[in-house]
Design an enzyme around this catalytic site. Structure first.
Site, short mmCIF file in Angstrom:
data_model
loop_
_atom_site.label_atom_id
_atom_site.label_comp_id
_atom_site.label_asym_id
_atom_site.label_seq_id
_atom_site.Cartn_x
_atom_site.Cartn_y
_atom_site.Cartn_z
N GLU A 1 0.82 -1.21 0.00
CA GLU A 1 0.00 0.00 0.00
C GLU A 1 0.86 1.26 0.00
OE1 GLU A 1 -3.26 0.10 2.59
OE2 GLU A 1 -3.78 -1.98 2.20
N CYS B 1 3.29 8.61 0.94
CA CYS B 1 3.61 7.75 2.08
C CYS B 1 3.93 6.36 1.54
CB CYS B 1 2.42 7.71 3.04
SG CYS B 1 2.72 6.67 4.48
N CYS C 1 4.08 -6.09 9.04
CA CYS C 1 5.06 -5.54 9.98
C CYS C 1 5.16 -6.46 11.19
CB CYS C 1 4.65 -4.14 10.43
SG CYS C 1 5.93 -3.34 11.42
N CYS D 1 2.72 -2.80 17.02
CA CYS D 1 2.14 -1.67 17.77
C CYS D 1 0.64 -1.92 17.89
CB CYS D 1 2.41 -0.35 17.04
SG CYS D 1 4.17 -0.05 16.76
N CYS E 1 -2.16 -0.20 15.63
CA CYS E 1 -1.91 -0.16 14.19
C CYS E 1 -2.54 -1.35 13.48
CB CYS E 1 -0.39 -0.15 13.97
SG CYS E 1 0.08 -0.35 12.26
N CYS F 1 -2.85 7.50 9.22
CA CYS F 1 -1.78 6.84 9.96
C CYS F 1 -2.26 5.63 10.73
CB CYS F 1 -1.18 7.82 10.96
SG CYS F 1 -0.13 8.98 10.16
S1 SF4 Z 1 2.96 1.57 13.55
FE1 SF4 Z 1 2.37 -0.34 12.47
S2 SF4 Z 1 3.65 -0.36 10.61
FE2 SF4 Z 1 4.57 1.14 12.02
S3 SF4 Z 1 6.10 -0.03 13.21
FE3 SF4 Z 1 4.20 -0.12 14.41
S4 SF4 Z 1 3.18 -2.03 13.73
FE4 SF4 Z 1 4.75 -1.52 12.19
#
Ligand code: SF4
Length: 384
Positions: free
Chosen positions: A110, A144, A151, A155, A158, A376
């Site tokens: 993306e 972006c 990932c 987090c 996210c 975000c």
């Molecule tokens: S915000 Fe999402 S994409 Fe960015 S490092 Fe944390 S888990 Fe990974």
């Protein structure tokens, strides 16, 4: 093209694997080696570089500085440009576009296009005279870019984290996202003010070599100044230390999101590996350019990290860090399956004012493309 917020998951197989050897993403020396069988002089390789990265061609046949016969021979040997291809576009009511871009193996990644910048109030990209095509509605834009598919950092706020890590992107796939979107928008880095933020899917510093190779392509033959690029990290200390030694590098943003380790551990488990103090110590090694500041990204989560005492802790943290810094505040964007609440707008305002009153530069980033899950922390291929 699909409009509106709901993502149609049937398109996820849209990218089909491509055959042949892709040239996009290779640096000068690598191009020379790959095409060794043709015994091309250095100036032919430079012509190829200009075509690939300056003109952003999509087929070998478009290398017009090469004789037709050479183009045909190279194609017949199985070489192709291999630029990633936009297979689906989601357009927000605010003009933001989110793309699914297919890589050669059919996986999609993306990328987000934000005309008029990424919504940070301090965006210093002032309107500039331009000879851009008439009818265009933007004078500058921010892209972006993703660095991994999925990932591993996990987090808690996210959506991308929910994918887990599928794989790293190559340098060509990272720089190729930029090329594909510039082509779609008919944007020219030498003429238009294009900013890049490496804040899409993935942790760039966990794919360090490919990420930096892509930066060198983007800042070199693709013509986007490194000063208009920003990379955001969740705080991968070895990556920050390597980054500090790079002669050509983007600006640095640290995804902080909490005023202390205890809160940060709850929303960013990576804190157990590298505490905030370790990250700050590593950032201190970065030789900042004149007027350069390090950005602390701070996603405000209702009731979790958005209270006045948290702002006070952030102020002390920035003072202790003692390097030029600014805070970008981002009101959390809701997403399915993520159990946080949006902060009260009054709390966002109060947080910013408290930082500013203490002399800490603080800006609120306007959410872009919220209706298409482009904002975000919202990048994820499949919506449950
Ligand atoms: S915000 Fe999402 S994409 Fe960015 S490092 Fe944390 S888990 Fe990974």
């Amino acid at each position: 093209m699909t409009s509106g917020g709901k993502l149609d998951t049937s398109i996820l197989d849209a990218g089909r694997p491509l055959r042949g050897t892709g040239l996009f993403g290779l640096q000068n020396q690598q191009l020379s080696e790959k095409l060794g069988e043709f015994h091309l002089p250095a100036w032919r390789i430079r012509q190829l570089e200009t075509a690939l990265y300056g003109q952003r061609i999509t087929a070998v046949d478009q290398i017009t500085t090469w004789p037709k016969e050479l183009r045909e021979q190279v194609q017949a040997a199985g070489f192709r440009v291999g630029l990633p291809e936009i297979v689906e576009t989601f357009r927000s009511i605010d003009g933001t576009e989110r793309y699914l871009i297919a890589c050669a193996d059919g996986q999609t990644v993306e990328t987000v296009w934000m005309p008029e910048g990424d919504g940070a109030e301090d965006d210093d990209s002032a309107l500039e005279p331009t000879d851009a095509p008439s009818g265009r509605t933007w004078t500058r834009a921010t892209l972006c870019v993703s660095s991994q598919i999925g990932c591993a950092v996990n987090c808690q706020f996210c959506l991308t984290a929910k994918l887990g890590i599928l794989r790293n992107l190559t340098a060509g796939e990272i720089a190729g996202q930029v090329a594909a979107v510039l082509n779609r928008q008919q944007a020219e880095p030498g003429r238009d003010r294009i900013n890049l933020v490496f804040m899409g899917m993935g942790e760039p510093f966990l794919n360090y070599d490919a990420f930096m190779d892509a930066v060198r392509l983007l800042a070199g033959p693709m013509g986007i100044p490194e000063s208009r690029m920003t990379v955001s990290t969740s705080g991968i200390v070895p990556g920050i230390l390597r980054f500090a030694e790079e002669p050509v590098r983007p600006r640095l943003a640290i995804s902080l999101n909490a005023p202390n380790d205890a809160i940060r551990e709850g929303i960013m488990p990576i804190t157990r590996k590298w505490a905030i103090a370790d990250v700050i110590e590593a950032v201190r090694k970065l030789p900042l350019r004149p007027r350069e500041r390090v950005t602390f990204e701070y996603v405000l989560l209702g009731g979790v990290n958005d209270q006045p005492q948290h702002a006070d802790e952030v102020i002390s943290l920035v003072r202790r860090a003692n390097f030029p810094a600014k805070i970008n505040l981002i009101a959390w964007n809701p997403g399915p399956g993520v159990a946080f609440t949006m902060p009260d707008p009054a709390a966002v305002d109060a947080f910013q004012q408290r930082l500013r009153a203490a002399g800490v530069p603080a800006f609120v980033r306007r959410p872009r493309g919220r209706d298409i899950y482009a904002a975000c922390g919202q990048l994820k291929k499949t919506m449950d």
